[in-house]
Design an enzyme around this catalytic site. Structure first.
Site, PDB file in Angstrom:
ATOM      1  N   CYS A   2       0.858  -1.181   0.000  1.00  0.00           N
ATOM      2  CA  CYS A   2       0.000   0.000   0.000  1.00  0.00           C
ATOM      3  C   CYS A   2       0.894   1.230   0.000  1.00  0.00           C
ATOM      4  O   CYS A   2       2.114   1.126  -0.121  1.00  0.00           O
ATOM      5  CB  CYS A   2      -0.904   0.004   1.228  1.00  0.00           C
ATOM      6  SG  CYS A   2      -2.031  -1.405   1.336  1.00  0.00           S
ATOM      7  N   ARG A  50      -4.750   2.308  -0.671  1.00  0.00           N
ATOM      8  CA  ARG A  50      -4.875   0.886  -0.343  1.00  0.00           C
ATOM      9  C   ARG A  50      -4.873  -0.041  -1.547  1.00  0.00           C
ATOM     10  O   ARG A  50      -5.589   0.178  -2.524  1.00  0.00           O
ATOM     11  CB  ARG A  50      -6.163   0.624   0.446  1.00  0.00           C
ATOM     12  CG  ARG A  50      -6.175  -0.835   0.952  1.00  0.00           C
ATOM     13  CD  ARG A  50      -7.377  -1.157   1.774  1.00  0.00           C
ATOM     14  NE  ARG A  50      -7.208  -2.489   2.334  1.00  0.00           N
ATOM     15  CZ  ARG A  50      -8.184  -3.357   2.542  1.00  0.00           C
ATOM     16  NH1 ARG A  50      -9.420  -3.031   2.257  1.00  0.00           N
ATOM     17  NH2 ARG A  50      -7.935  -4.545   3.051  1.00  0.00           N
ATOM     18  N   ALA A  52      -5.861  -3.813  -1.635  1.00  0.00           N
ATOM     19  CA  ALA A  52      -6.491  -4.794  -0.748  1.00  0.00           C
ATOM     20  C   ALA A  52      -5.928  -6.184  -1.014  1.00  0.00           C
ATOM     21  O   ALA A  52      -6.080  -6.728  -2.100  1.00  0.00           O
ATOM     22  CB  ALA A  52      -7.995  -4.791  -0.954  1.00  0.00           C
ATOM     23  N   VAL A  54      -5.530  -8.534   2.146  1.00  0.00           N
ATOM     24  CA  VAL A  54      -6.136  -9.336   3.222  1.00  0.00           C
ATOM     25  C   VAL A  54      -7.253  -8.518   3.866  1.00  0.00           C
ATOM     26  O   VAL A  54      -7.070  -7.328   4.154  1.00  0.00           O
ATOM     27  CB  VAL A  54      -5.085  -9.716   4.285  1.00  0.00           C
ATOM     28  CG1 VAL A  54      -5.744 -10.448   5.450  1.00  0.00           C
ATOM     29  CG2 VAL A  54      -3.989 -10.574   3.666  1.00  0.00           C
ATOM     30  N   ASN A  76       2.067   0.055   5.786  1.00  0.00           N
ATOM     31  CA  ASN A  76       2.243  -0.688   4.542  1.00  0.00           C
ATOM     32  C   ASN A  76       3.012  -1.939   4.911  1.00  0.00           C
ATOM     33  O   ASN A  76       4.204  -1.870   5.219  1.00  0.00           O
ATOM     34  CB  ASN A  76       3.030   0.159   3.530  1.00  0.00           C
ATOM     35  CG  ASN A  76       3.484  -0.648   2.324  1.00  0.00           C
ATOM     36  OD1 ASN A  76       2.864  -1.647   1.967  1.00  0.00           O
ATOM     37  ND2 ASN A  76       4.577  -0.225   1.713  1.00  0.00           N
ATOM     38  N   GLY A  77       2.337  -3.079   4.915  1.00  0.00           N
ATOM     39  CA  GLY A  77       3.066  -4.277   5.318  1.00  0.00           C
ATOM     40  C   GLY A  77       2.200  -5.500   5.438  1.00  0.00           C
ATOM     41  O   GLY A  77       0.981  -5.464   5.218  1.00  0.00           O
ATOM     42  N   ASP A  98      -4.119  -8.216   9.163  1.00  0.00           N
ATOM     43  CA  ASP A  98      -2.915  -8.612   9.890  1.00  0.00           C
ATOM     44  C   ASP A  98      -2.239  -7.472  10.633  1.00  0.00           C
ATOM     45  O   ASP A  98      -1.654  -7.680  11.697  1.00  0.00           O
ATOM     46  CB  ASP A  98      -1.912  -9.262   8.928  1.00  0.00           C
ATOM     47  CG  ASP A  98      -1.688  -8.431   7.680  1.00  0.00           C
ATOM     48  OD1 ASP A  98      -2.623  -8.274   6.894  1.00  0.00           O
ATOM     49  OD2 ASP A  98      -0.567  -7.932   7.486  1.00  0.00           O
ATOM     50  N   LEU A 254       7.625 -14.376 -10.312  1.00  0.00           N
ATOM     51  CA  LEU A 254       8.557 -13.872 -11.310  1.00  0.00           C
ATOM     52  C   LEU A 254       9.609 -14.950 -11.526  1.00  0.00           C
ATOM     53  O   LEU A 254      10.216 -15.422 -10.561  1.00  0.00           O
ATOM     54  CB  LEU A 254       9.202 -12.566 -10.842  1.00  0.00           C
ATOM     55  CG  LEU A 254       8.244 -11.444 -10.443  1.00  0.00           C
ATOM     56  CD1 LEU A 254       9.037 -10.180 -10.109  1.00  0.00           C
ATOM     57  CD2 LEU A 254       7.212 -11.163 -11.529  1.00  0.00           C
ATOM     58  N   GLY A 362      12.899 -13.773  -6.160  1.00  0.00           N
ATOM     59  CA  GLY A 362      14.091 -14.344  -5.524  1.00  0.00           C
ATOM     60  C   GLY A 362      15.077 -13.347  -4.974  1.00  0.00           C
ATOM     61  O   GLY A 362      16.220 -13.716  -4.669  1.00  0.00           O
TER      62      GLY A 362
END
Length: 551
Positions: A2, A50, A52, A54, A76-77, A98, A254, A362
């Protein structure tokens, strides 16, 4: 993923400059936005863009809970252990979001202990209206971005996920004000003074790379106590992927066909089957013409049975997007810009052509596992270990920055399991000699941890390290050669003398020239050019190192 934005120490309502700055990060959260002040006492202005992922119904921010009405959070997390924290401490959650765990941890343990209990990636600002405190913090490796504008002369402070949301305010601040990245693994406490001004009270570094988690680990020590170092490595990397499956949106990967992205993809595909995700994992590869990455990624996708997408680009795409990439990066580093171009184009394709929103990647493996070719020239094991720590400490300025900005530019959320705290703590504390390249093979320990798993073909598991610009380019012409030709057509005859690290090639001069158009005077965003260590080269590309085997 976000976008957060806040200002403290201003008088009155939102100015036109503030609104313009806030809207500059809309790409980070296109689903909804909110900007507000506390009507009872304007302790600041907080904004949220935002995406969205979760709890679509209750996950909007700024977040307040009925239990703690004077606490406001923007974050943001992703907090991967939010359910474990609820079980462990009997937190009375009001939402399924969360980040609510941050508020409960703060109220129960104080801010210093709260950040240490979080297993996740985050950048947040928490305002305690009752105590007149502001707390700012960022995750251990800086996976989620955060910038801060500090103007002590005027008692003003502002934060934003990206610098483009603050640069307009910087132009109106005092000459002594500073704008730069908030450092990973740090916490700041600010006081609200009479009259609405703010003052920094204290700063705390709560994490350094390689230190053990202070939260209840996702994998208990009992689960892995009898495993060999190779088995433990494989087990913890899979666990790092498992906890990152937390999403209400479609997940993809990716896939370059190199070791790092291929391992993560294989583990995600395995876990998606175990957890019965209601869709096939999509994989995404990009290259020019007959690039080695496209060929290798195709092999992996066929082996794993993914819904594979190949994206091909040419020099016209580079011409069209090069300047946009530098704007989104907020950096003029040579290696970072080169590597960002294909990733930016790939993210654009994903956004415009698929319903995947969460993407695994990665990033972090080369830093953690000594994957760069120049590690073969490390004088001893201590020097190699110290270089890993240095690279991880600065990853938020280079590879981490690249990965976040190129994906967030198109409203995608990135997940990077190699930077999992439990995994990095394990790997960085393995016997140093085992972590070094063996017999000319980088990441020997990581490769052998999966050698008997059947997750990947041996041709991929032991594929040699490519320079990124060679891996995505046609075998006939490197990407940076294409970039160089474009830049020589565009570069002005006269380039100003800039402060900070000095550009000394046409390519680096052009990157700095474009950077200064949007972020004039902010040379501190790139404190040094990323270059290999222990070797004498004039260009950061791995192809100039004597050990490079891809030519």
């Amino acid at each position: 993923m976000c976008g957060i934005w806040a200002t403290f120490g201003t008088e009155g309502g939102l100015s036109a400059t503030c609104l313009k700055c806030f809207s500059a990060i809309v790409h980070r959260g296109p689903d909804a936005w909110r900007i507000e002040q506390d009507a009872r006492e304007p302790l600041g202005t907080l904004g949220f863009q935002r995406l969205a992922i979760v709890d679509g119904l209750h996950g909007m921010q700024p977040m307040r809970l009925h239990r703690y009405p004077r606490i406001t959070l923007i974050c943001n997390g992703e907090i991967y252990n939010y359910k474990r924290l609820q079980d462990q401490y009997n937190f009375p959650y009001e939402t399924n979001c969360d980040v609510e765990a941050i508020i409960h941890c703060y109220e129960n343990f104080g801010i210093s202990d709260a950040v240490k209990k979080l297993d996740g990636v985050f950048a947040f600002c928490l305002v305690d209206g009752e105590k007149r405190k502001i707390f700012i913090s960022r995750d251990p490796y800086g996976v989620r971005p955060l910038f801060k504008l500090q103007d002590d002369e005027n008692g003003f402070m502002a934060i934003c996920s990206e610098a483009k949301g603050l640069i307009g305010l910087k132009q109106k601040a005092s000459e002594t004000s500073t704008l730069g990245q908030f450092p990973p693994g740090h916490l700041e406490e600010w006081d609200m003074l009479e009259g609405g001004k703010v003052k920094l009270n204290k700063t705390e570094q709560y994490f350094t790379p390689g230190t053990a988690p202070r939260f209840l680990p996702f994998v208990s020590e009992e689960e892995i106590s009898e495993l060999s170092v190779y088995e433990k490595t494989a087990y913890l990397l899979e666990a790092a992927c498992k906890k990152r499956l937390m999403s209400d949106r479609r997940i993809g990967c990716l896939l370059s066909g190199g070791l790092d992205s291929s391992l993560i993809t294989a583990l995600v595909v395995k876990l998606a089957k175990i957890h019965k995700l209601p869709y096939k994992i999509q994989t995404f590869a990009i290259g020019m013409g007959d690039s080695p990455d496209l060929i290798a990624a195709r092999t992996v996708a066929e082996y794993l049975g993914t819904e594979h997408h190949e994206v091909k680009f040419d020099e016209n795409d580079v011409k069209q997007e090069l300047d946009n990439v530098i704007y989104h990066l907020e950096s003029y580093d040579i290696t970072t810009t080169r590597a960002s171009l294909p990733m930016y184009l790939l993210a654009k394709y994903i956004k415009e052509n698929t319903d995947t929103t969460v993407v695994f990647s990665g990033e972090g493996a080369d830093e953690v596992a000594q994957g760069y070719i120049y590690f073969r020239d490390a004088p001893d094991t201590k020097a190699a270990h110290d270089e890993s720590i240095r690279l991880l400490s600065d990853i938020y300025l280079y590879d981490g920055l690249r990965a976040d900005r190129t994906t967030s530019a198109f409203s995608l959320e990135l997940r990077v399991p190699f930077l999992d705290i439990q995994f990095t703590n394990h790997y960085l504390n393995i016997e140093p000699s085992l972590r070094q390249p063996q017999n000319g093979v980088e990441k020997h320990l990581l490769r052998n941890s999966f050698a008997k798993s059947g997750l990947l073909p041996d041709t991929i598991l032991f594929r040699h390290k490519e320079a990124f610009s060679d891996g995505v380019a046609s075998v006939k012409k490197s990407l940076f050669t294409t970039i160089d030709e474009i830049i020589r057509e565009r570069l002005p005859n006269e380039i100003p003398c800039y402060p900070g690290v000095q550009p000394n090639t046409p390519e680096s001069k052009y990157y700095r020239y474009i950077f200064e158009k949007s972020f004039s005077g902010q040379h501190n965003f790139t404190p040094y050019y990323w270059m290999p260590k222990w070797v004498q080269v004039s260009d950061p590309s791995a192809r100039f190192i004597k050990h490079y085997a891809a030519l």
